[in-house]
Design a protein around this motif. Structure first.
Motif, mmCIF file in Angstrom:
data_model
loop_
_atom_site.group_PDB
_atom_site.id
_atom_site.type_symbol
_atom_site.label_atom_id
_atom_site.label_comp_id
_atom_site.label_asym_id
_atom_site.label_seq_id
_atom_site.Cartn_x
_atom_site.Cartn_y
_atom_site.Cartn_z
ATOM 1 N N LEU A 53 5.604 -2.290 4.002
ATOM 2 C CA LEU A 53 4.364 -1.922 3.301
ATOM 3 C C LEU A 53 4.656 -1.338 1.916
ATOM 4 O O LEU A 53 3.777 -0.801 1.252
ATOM 5 C CB LEU A 53 3.558 -0.924 4.140
ATOM 6 C CG LEU A 53 2.987 -1.471 5.455
ATOM 7 C CD1 LEU A 53 2.146 -0.418 6.171
ATOM 8 C CD2 LEU A 53 2.152 -2.734 5.209
ATOM 9 N N PRO A 60 0.799 -1.232 0.000
ATOM 10 C CA PRO A 60 0.000 0.000 0.000
ATOM 11 C C PRO A 60 0.830 1.280 0.000
ATOM 12 O O PRO A 60 0.303 2.335 -0.362
ATOM 13 C CB PRO A 60 -0.839 -0.112 1.281
ATOM 14 C CG PRO A 60 -0.144 -1.122 2.125
ATOM 15 C CD PRO A 60 0.549 -2.060 1.178
ATOM 16 N N LEU A 61 2.099 1.220 0.378
ATOM 17 C CA LEU A 61 2.936 2.427 0.367
ATOM 18 C C LEU A 61 3.900 2.440 -0.825
ATOM 19 O O LEU A 61 4.828 3.263 -0.851
ATOM 20 C CB LEU A 61 3.696 2.578 1.691
ATOM 21 C CG LEU A 61 2.838 2.934 2.918
ATOM 22 C CD1 LEU A 61 3.690 2.957 4.196
ATOM 23 C CD2 LEU A 61 2.144 4.298 2.735
ATOM 24 N N THR A 70 -0.527 4.716 6.284
ATOM 25 C CA THR A 70 -1.113 4.241 5.025
ATOM 26 C C THR A 70 -2.535 4.780 4.864
ATOM 27 O O THR A 70 -2.896 5.316 3.813
ATOM 28 C CB THR A 70 -1.144 2.697 5.011
ATOM 29 O OG1 THR A 70 0.187 2.228 5.184
ATOM 30 C CG2 THR A 70 -1.698 2.169 3.709
ATOM 31 N N ASP A 71 -3.336 4.686 5.909
ATOM 32 C CA ASP A 71 -4.726 5.161 5.850
ATOM 33 C C ASP A 71 -4.771 6.667 5.600
ATOM 34 O O ASP A 71 -5.630 7.159 4.877
ATOM 35 C CB ASP A 71 -5.452 4.848 7.168
ATOM 36 C CG ASP A 71 -5.539 3.345 7.438
ATOM 37 O OD1 ASP A 71 -5.349 2.558 6.483
ATOM 38 O OD2 ASP A 71 -5.779 2.968 8.605
ATOM 39 N N GLN A 128 0.448 1.442 9.565
ATOM 40 C CA GLN A 128 -0.913 1.266 9.055
ATOM 41 C C GLN A 128 -1.672 2.590 9.075
ATOM 42 O O GLN A 128 -2.372 2.941 8.120
ATOM 43 C CB GLN A 128 -1.637 0.192 9.893
ATOM 44 C CG GLN A 128 -2.965 -0.239 9.288
ATOM 45 C CD GLN A 128 -2.833 -0.686 7.820
ATOM 46 O OE1 GLN A 128 -2.025 -1.544 7.490
ATOM 47 N NE2 GLN A 128 -3.607 -0.056 6.918
ATOM 48 N N ASP A 175 -3.654 7.738 1.788
ATOM 49 C CA ASP A 175 -4.344 7.055 0.685
ATOM 50 C C ASP A 175 -4.708 8.027 -0.422
ATOM 51 O O ASP A 175 -5.178 9.122 -0.133
ATOM 52 C CB ASP A 175 -5.627 6.400 1.219
ATOM 53 C CG ASP A 175 -5.478 4.885 1.229
ATOM 54 O OD1 ASP A 175 -4.473 4.418 0.657
ATOM 55 O OD2 ASP A 175 -6.356 4.206 1.806
ATOM 56 N N ARG A 213 5.804 5.618 -2.492
ATOM 57 C CA ARG A 213 5.968 6.683 -1.479
ATOM 58 C C ARG A 213 7.393 6.666 -0.940
ATOM 59 O O ARG A 213 7.978 5.590 -0.769
ATOM 60 C CB ARG A 213 5.012 6.471 -0.299
ATOM 61 C CG ARG A 213 3.559 6.402 -0.686
ATOM 62 C CD ARG A 213 2.993 7.800 -0.956
ATOM 63 N NE ARG A 213 1.778 7.725 -1.759
ATOM 64 C CZ ARG A 213 0.588 7.386 -1.287
ATOM 65 N NH1 ARG A 213 0.456 7.112 -0.010
ATOM 66 N NH2 ARG A 213 -0.453 7.313 -2.073
#
Ligand code: CTP
Ligand code: CA
Length: 221
Positions: free
Chosen positions: A51, A9-10, A217-218, A214, A221, A13
């Motif tokens: 991640l 998810p990252l 990440t949220d 986490q 987004d 980045r």
């Protein structure tokens, strides 16, 4: 070897993380430092990399191995840490977990200070170090999400709320260091954001790192 592009998810980045203490030289054989093992900062760098983030870890002197999959830059002093952080920009996320020495010795001696017979103890004149978190928070190339720590021994949440405002960062992870957190394996965190205060249960530094990664990440987004 051909490396597969980072997945997770990252992915795509760039995260900048500081960790460990800084050492401020007095003379060629002596220094002033803060207590810090680097365990929490290194765990955060590893969790972000897991991640999929590209991670630059600027580490003060620690005995830990470089986390796998992370670009680790080794520095000694606060001024070197700031220079390495600015050179690493741009970044999407900055997490400043280092225990930076607030002061350095104003004039580092080029030769070892000698203990002359009958002489008094020397007086050290100190100078203020740059504030890396505040500098990055007000930088022209400010990362979108800037996160600091607050190590407090009393009035933990109140001090951390004030610190967040003073530093200009988005989040502060406050921890109570009145026990034996320094060098220990667990932390009790209060996450301070613009929305308020979240109390996390006591957990290992590895679990703090995963929970924070986490949340990052949220939020990005
Ligand atoms: N920090 C920094 N550069 C400094 C001092 C602190 O980047 N010269 C960062 C730390 O990495 C941490 C946050 O600022 O993320 C808070 O550090 P802390 O020592 O708790 O705050 P200070 O502002 O130095 O205040 P004090 O030590 O007086 O509590
Ligand atoms: Ca400080």
């Amino acid at each position: 070897a051909i490396l597969a592009p980072a997945a997770g998810p990252l992915a795509g980045r760039h995260a900048l993380v500081t960790s460990g203490p800084t050492h401020e030289p007095i003379d060629p054989v002596r220094y002033i430092a803060n207590r810090s093992s680097g365990k929490q900062g290194h765990a955060i760098a590893a969790a972000l990399a897991a991640l999929g983030a590209r991670v630059t870890l600027v580490a003060g002197p620690v005995t830990l191995p470089d986390p796998p999959g992370v670009t680790t830059l080794h520095v000694e002093s606060a001024r070197e840490m700031l220079a390495a952080c600015e050179a690493a920009l741009p970044a999407d996320i900055a997490i400043m977990a280092a225990a930076v020495a607030d002061w350095r010795v104003a004039r580092e001696a080029t030769q070892k200070l000698k203990k002359e017979p009958g002489a008094e103890a020397p007086t050290l004149s100190m100078a203020l170090n740059p504030d890396i978190l505040a500098t990055i928070s007000h930088h022209a190339r400010r990362p979108r999400l800037v996160i600091g720590f607050a190590a407090e021994t009393e009035h933990v949440v109140e001090h951390a709320i004030a610190k967040r405002a003073r530093k200009g960062c988005d989040w502060i992870l406050a921890n109570d260091v009145s026990g034996d957190v320094m060098g220990g394996d667990s932390n009790r965190i209060h996450l301070i954001t613009a929305e308020g205060v979240e109390d996390w249960p006591e957990m290992s530094k590895g679990n703090v790192a995963q929970r924070l990664a986490q949340r990052v990440t949220d939020a990005t987004d």
